[in-house]
Every structure is written in structure tokens, then in C-alpha cells.
Design an enzyme around this catalytic site. Sequence first.
Site, PDB file in Angstrom:
ATOM      1  N   CYS A  75     -11.043   3.320   0.227  1.00 28.32           N
ATOM      2  CA  CYS A  75      -9.604   3.517   0.461  1.00 28.32           C
ATOM      3  C   CYS A  75      -9.276   2.642   1.661  1.00 28.32           C
ATOM      4  CB  CYS A  75      -9.314   4.981   0.764  1.00 28.32           C
ATOM      5  SG  CYS A  75      -7.657   5.291   1.425  1.00 28.32           S
TER       6      CYS A  75
ATOM      7  N   ASP B 118       0.867  -1.192   0.000  1.00 29.35           N
ATOM      8  CA  ASP B 118       0.000   0.000   0.000  1.00 29.35           C
ATOM      9  C   ASP B 118       0.900   1.237   0.000  1.00 29.35           C
ATOM     10  OD1 ASP B 118      -2.288   1.697   0.171  1.00 29.35           O
ATOM     11  OD2 ASP B 118      -2.127   1.770   2.341  1.00 29.35           O
TER      12      ASP B 118
ATOM     13  N   TYR C   3      -0.734   8.687  -2.089  1.00 32.28           N
ATOM     14  CA  TYR C   3      -0.649   8.611  -3.548  1.00 32.28           C
ATOM     15  C   TYR C   3      -1.849   9.323  -4.188  1.00 32.28           C
ATOM     16  CZ  TYR C   3       2.942   4.839  -3.605  1.00 32.28           C
ATOM     17  OH  TYR C   3       4.081   4.081  -3.485  1.00 32.28           O
ATOM     18  N   GLY C   4      -2.931   9.443  -3.403  1.00 28.82           N
ATOM     19  CA  GLY C   4      -4.220   9.847  -3.950  1.00 28.82           C
ATOM     20  C   GLY C   4      -4.265  11.206  -4.630  1.00 28.82           C
TER      21      GLY C   4
ATOM     22  N   CYS D  40      -4.347  -1.294  -2.093  1.00 27.14           N
ATOM     23  CA  CYS D  40      -4.507   0.144  -2.302  1.00 27.14           C
ATOM     24  C   CYS D  40      -5.431   0.345  -3.503  1.00 27.14           C
ATOM     25  CB  CYS D  40      -3.135   0.763  -2.575  1.00 27.14           C
ATOM     26  SG  CYS D  40      -3.174   2.529  -2.896  1.00 27.14           S
ATOM     27  N   ASN D  41      -6.577   0.958  -3.272  1.00 28.55           N
ATOM     28  CA  ASN D  41      -7.526   1.191  -4.367  1.00 28.55           C
ATOM     29  C   ASN D  41      -6.921   2.107  -5.421  1.00 28.55           C
ATOM     30  OD1 ASN D  41     -10.411   0.202  -3.277  1.00 28.55           O
ATOM     31  ND2 ASN D  41      -9.202   0.988  -1.600  1.00 28.55           N
TER      32      ASN D  41
HETATM   33  N1  DGL Z   1      -4.819   3.352   0.879  1.00 30.14           N
HETATM   34  C1  DGL Z   1      -4.907   3.924  -0.428  1.00 30.14           C
HETATM   35  C2  DGL Z   1      -6.183   3.458  -1.150  1.00 30.14           C
HETATM   36  O1  DGL Z   1      -6.750   2.426  -0.831  1.00 30.14           O
HETATM   37  C3  DGL Z   1      -4.857   5.391  -0.627  1.00 30.14           C
HETATM   38  C4  DGL Z   1      -4.142   6.293   0.245  1.00 30.14           C
HETATM   39  C5  DGL Z   1      -3.322   7.280  -0.567  1.00 30.14           C
HETATM   40  O2  DGL Z   1      -3.878   8.233  -1.125  1.00 30.14           O
HETATM   41  O3  DGL Z   1      -2.126   7.043  -0.624  1.00 30.14           O
HETATM   42  O4  DGL Z   1      -6.634   4.110  -2.062  1.00 30.14           O
END
Ligand code: DGL
EC number: 5.1.1.3
Length: 278
Positions: free
Chosen positions: A191, A18, A50-51, A81-82
Site C-alpha cells: 500500500c 491515490d 478505499y481499502g 494506489c495498489n
Molecule cells: N494507498 C492505497 C494503496 O496503495 C490504499 C489506501 C486506501 O485504502 O485507500 O492501496
Amino acid sequence: MSPSRPAVFAQAPIGVFDSGVGGLSIWRALRQSLPNEHLLYLADSQYAPYGDRSPEWIVERTLQMTQLLVDQGCKALVIACNTATLVAAPALRSRLSIPIIAIEPAIKPAATLSHSRSVALMATSRTLDSSGLQSLIDRYASDVEVIRIPCPGLADRVEALQLSGPEIEAELKKRLAPALQSQADTLVLGCTHYPFLRPTIEAISGSRFHILEPSFAVAAQVHRRLEQANCLNTQAQAGNSAFISSAPVDQAQKVIQALTGLSEPTMLAFPIHSLNVL
Ligand code: DGL
């Protein structure tokens, strides 16, 4: 495991990746559902979230991080991680030959469950803007209103262990307001960081929503894929868990300890030399 493959392959760890510690919500379900498997979790917390980053950046960085898990001998990869799935899964699948189990917002089960035909989706901006999400909606929820709730900064709060208290409550109340004012009867946590906020979300919304997050469904899918590949770990003893983070180790260990409940999580050094910082 094919008959010619050494037995050690079944004993190799499952890699779980993730952008940060959110995927520990998936780790929790894997740990419970696959108790004999070794798990190697990689958190890119130094570069989370990352979002809000560009798709190009996310693809490059996700390729680097998952290669790192492959280099550690992982037999399968869970993209916990979505955001990374929706942006980078095709690139990953074309590069890596081990089984990849990716995660996406639970739009399909939400569409099946919703009586009011209205569901709310909390996710990062990148997930909400992705064409992958749009095609999920087109495929499974074309007759359902999907209320998109962008939550910039929320994953950061989980990284900082702000899981309850007046500040996060105020933030969540603001984010949930459009869903609370709508007909939505189902709330998708899109998320992997957000399940750690579920008690606070429930304190705000009461029993208003079915809350969906896919961690146990992902664990069941991992089990199926390993079984198909004949590489389930059938050892009698419990599997171990180890963690790698790009954040400073003391800080990472403290957060991982809090979110996993492990008294002393095993931290492995982050092999920084093998990575380009983008
Ligand atoms: N945990 C990540 C997801 O499932 C996103 C968090 C991020 O923005 O890094 O999308």
C-alpha cells in the site's frame, strides 16, 4: 508525442492519483527521477481509505478521479494506489487513451529475492482479497509462502500523520507479529501509504526483512513509457508540482507539506462541481 502533436503535450503534467496521500511516496520517487516533469497529484483524502470499500465503488470513484486529471490536460496517469490498480485498472485502461502506469504489490521481486521462500505482504483488505493479487501470486510466487497481513486503519493513520510514537508502534507490532514469527525474510509494503511508516517498521523488525516498495521502479517505468510515446519533457528548468485534494484545503496542505517536505505546496481547487458523490 507523434510528429503532428503540438510540443505543448510534452510539457503537460503527469497525473498521479491515490485514494489519499499515500501516493506521495510515489510522487517523491517521480520528483527525484524525473526532475523536469510537471506533476499534478490528486488525493481523494475526503473519501480515503478505499481499502474497505466495495469493488464497484472503487471502480466508479477511480474513474471519476482519473477523468478529472485527464480533464486537467495530463499526458499520462500514474495510479499510485495498489487498491485502485488491482480493482479498477482494467476499467481505466478500457476508458482512457493516455499512457497509464499502475502499481501493484512487489510480489515478483519478493519471490526472486526470498531465500527462505516465505514473504509477508502488508496491504489493505481489498488488495488482499482481490483476484488481481491472486493471479500475481499464481504467476510469480506459486512456490512461495505469502503471509497476508491485512492492515485496516493503517492508511488512515498516515493520513492523520501518525507516523511514529507508542500508539502506531503498538499497532505495527501487532500487525507484524505473524511475519516476525514466520520464516519470512522479505516484507512487501503493498500500500503506497506504508513507506511513510518504514522507519517505525524498521525500528520494530530491525534487519530481519528485505523491505520492498516499488516507488523507484514505478518512476523508471513512467520514464520508459513517456520515452516510448516520445513525450518526455526535455525542458531545461525544473518541473513544478501541484496538488488537488478532496479534503479541506488547509488540512490537505498541512499533510502534503509534512509528507513532501515542500515548504508551501501549491494547492489547486478541487473541481467538486464535476463530480458525483457516490
Ligand atoms: N494507498 C492505497 C494503496 O496503495 C490504499 C489506501 C486506501 O485504502 O485507500 O492501496
